[in-house]
Design a protein around this motif. Structure first.
Motif, PDB file in Angstrom:
ATOM      1  N   LYS A 204      -5.266  -9.177  -2.893  1.00  0.00           N
ATOM      2  CA  LYS A 204      -4.641  -8.823  -4.179  1.00  0.00           C
ATOM      3  C   LYS A 204      -5.623  -8.087  -5.080  1.00  0.00           C
ATOM      4  O   LYS A 204      -5.234  -7.163  -5.814  1.00  0.00           O
TER       5      LYS A 204
ATOM      6  N   ASN B 121      -6.132  -4.471  -3.649  1.00  0.00           N
ATOM      7  CA  ASN B 121      -4.900  -3.735  -3.392  1.00  0.00           C
ATOM      8  C   ASN B 121      -4.697  -2.657  -4.453  1.00  0.00           C
ATOM      9  O   ASN B 121      -4.823  -2.905  -5.662  1.00  0.00           O
ATOM     10  N   ARG B 122      -4.346  -1.470  -4.006  1.00  0.00           N
ATOM     11  CA  ARG B 122      -4.037  -0.361  -4.920  1.00  0.00           C
ATOM     12  C   ARG B 122      -2.602   0.114  -4.742  1.00  0.00           C
ATOM     13  O   ARG B 122      -2.154   0.987  -5.466  1.00  0.00           O
ATOM     14  N   ASP B 123      -1.904  -0.469  -3.790  1.00  0.00           N
ATOM     15  CA  ASP B 123      -0.523  -0.061  -3.511  1.00  0.00           C
ATOM     16  C   ASP B 123       0.419  -1.016  -4.261  1.00  0.00           C
ATOM     17  O   ASP B 123       0.460  -2.226  -3.982  1.00  0.00           O
ATOM     18  N   GLU B 124       1.129  -0.455  -5.256  1.00  0.00           N
ATOM     19  CA  GLU B 124       2.021  -1.287  -6.063  1.00  0.00           C
ATOM     20  C   GLU B 124       3.151  -1.888  -5.241  1.00  0.00           C
ATOM     21  O   GLU B 124       3.680  -2.957  -5.578  1.00  0.00           O
ATOM     22  N   THR B 125       3.529  -1.237  -4.164  1.00  0.00           N
ATOM     23  CA  THR B 125       4.643  -1.767  -3.360  1.00  0.00           C
ATOM     24  C   THR B 125       4.250  -3.051  -2.601  1.00  0.00           C
ATOM     25  O   THR B 125       5.115  -3.846  -2.226  1.00  0.00           O
ATOM     26  N   LEU B 126       2.932  -3.219  -2.380  1.00  0.00           N
ATOM     27  CA  LEU B 126       2.471  -4.415  -1.684  1.00  0.00           C
ATOM     28  C   LEU B 126       2.205  -5.597  -2.619  1.00  0.00           C
ATOM     29  O   LEU B 126       2.033  -6.732  -2.159  1.00  0.00           O
ATOM     30  N   SER B 127       2.153  -5.317  -3.928  1.00  0.00           N
ATOM     31  CA  SER B 127       1.812  -6.388  -4.880  1.00  0.00           C
ATOM     32  C   SER B 127       2.793  -7.562  -4.830  1.00  0.00           C
ATOM     33  O   SER B 127       2.382  -8.728  -4.782  1.00  0.00           O
TER      34      SER B 127
END
Length: 387
Positions: free
Chosen positions: A199, A202-208
């Motif tokens: 977390k 992570n830089r991908d908002e879709t994976l948050s």
């Protein structure tokens, strides 16, 4: 009952003398005296007294010849009791009477001799029967005793087997709790750390949302694992073994221990009793000159009891306050921390109060702590429900 029947048969045999003599007052007197002696034979246990009565009866025949007709009835008791000396005296007297009173009918003499023979056989049969009955009675008593001993031994073995199964179950619970904590718990902890790190980087908002859900799931799993491990460890506590361990480590003075309770005891009661016992033993070592002590745990239909006593004569620190507060239910009576009541006794009262119990503390003729905790009203009540 059999002896009474035999006596009746012998008396009836003696009554056959009526075919040879005319009954008179002396004959009736002889009959009554013989009947009394036969009855005494059934109830009198003292051989000497009975033998003396028979000798008096036999001697009376010298003066009242009618007594000789009932010699066989009297001799039956002598034969049965193995009093052969009085029996020999009876035979000698009968012979003397026969020589003195020679007019006796030969048939009557034969009847008397037949009566003597019948009495001897009946007496021998009676003794043998009594011996067999005694043997049978002893055998039945021994058999009953063996059955009781076997039943008790079987019960003891069953209790030992149940206790071993119970102990093995507790050990297995501890092992499972340890395995879950050491293996699954560590794996979940590492997974939580990895999810947190993922977390963070992570830089991908879709994976948050997925990572957040994964983190929540792992934390929920960790909470469930902790709860399960704690429950397993709590249930695996053996109150009896725990108190025995405390007593074995206590070397200040000898401690008598009595455990009279079941195995299925609520964990809050177990932990309270263990803590109170540990604190009480510590107080004995620090504040008394006791030479002996005792710990008793009992289970009653409606409550659990813990009693800790010693014969120490020194007054504990703060007992002036505890005497006035120990006999009541603890709400509002326990001395606050830091007062003269002592933290140990205050903690005992607080633990008892949480379980809606009572504690009685006495310092007369030694020191005594009696804790009483009522059982839960419903099997499905929890610790939270009781508060």
């Amino acid at each position: 009952m059999k002896n009474a029947v035999n006596c009746g048969m012998v008396m009836l045999l003696c009554m056959f003398s009526l075919f040879f003599v005319q009954p008179d007052l002396s004959y009736v007197l002889a009959f009554l005296c013989a009947l009394i002696l036969c009855s005494a034979d059934l109830f009198l246990e003292e051989d000497r007294t009975y033998a003396a009565g028979c000798l008096v009866f036999l001697t009376a025949a010298v003066f009242v010849p009618a007594f000789r007709y009932f010699y066989p009835a009297v001799c039956y008791g002598l034969f049965r009791r193995k009093l052969y000396v009085p029996s020999a005296i009876a035979a000698v007297l009968y012979l003397i009477l026969y020589l003195v009173y020679g007019q006796m009918s030969p048939l009557l003499v034969c009847l008397d001799l037949f009566g003597f023979a019948v009495c001897f056989l009946l007496a021998s049969t009676t003794r043998e029967r009594d011996s067999l009955q005694d043997t049978l009675r002893r055998t039945m008593d021994d058999s009953t005793e063996r059955d009781l001993l076997l039943t008790e031994k079987n019960r003891t073995l069953m209790e030992k087997q149940d206790y071993e199964i119970y102990t093995a179950t507790l050990r297995e619970r501890n092992r499972i709790a340890r395995e879950i904590h050491d293996n699954v718990g560590h794996l979940l902890s590492r997974s939580i750390l990895l999810a947190g790190a993922a977390k963070t980087v992570n830089r991908d908002e879709t994976l948050s949302p997925t990572l957040d859900f994964l983190d929540q799931t792992l934390n929920a799993a960790m909470d469930n694992i902790r709860s399960s491990v704690h429950d397993l460890r709590d249930e695996a506590v053996n109150l009896d073994e725990a108190v025995k361990s405390l007593i074995s480590d206590f070397t200040f003075c000898p401690v008598a221990y009595c455990y009279d309770a079941g195995r299925e005891i609520p964990r809050d009661v177990k932990y309270s009793f263990i803590s109170i016992t540990k604190e009480a033993l510590s107080n004995i070592m620090r504040h008394s000159n006791a030479s002996k002590a005792s710990v008793t745990i009992r289970e009653h239909p409606a409550l659990y009891q813990l009693c800790i006593e010693d014969n120490g004569t020194e007054v504990r620190k703060g007992m002036e306050n505890d005497r006035s507060t120990g006999n009541s239910k603890n709400s509002g009576n326990a001395a606050p921390p830091g007062s003269s009541g002592g933290m140990g006794l205050v903690n005992m009262k607080e633990r008892t109060d949480k379980l809606h119990g009572t504690i009685h503390i006495s310092a007369e003729n030694g020191f005594r702590i009696l804790v009483t905790i009522p059982k839960r009203r419903l099997d499905y009540e929890t610790d939270i429900d009781r508060r």
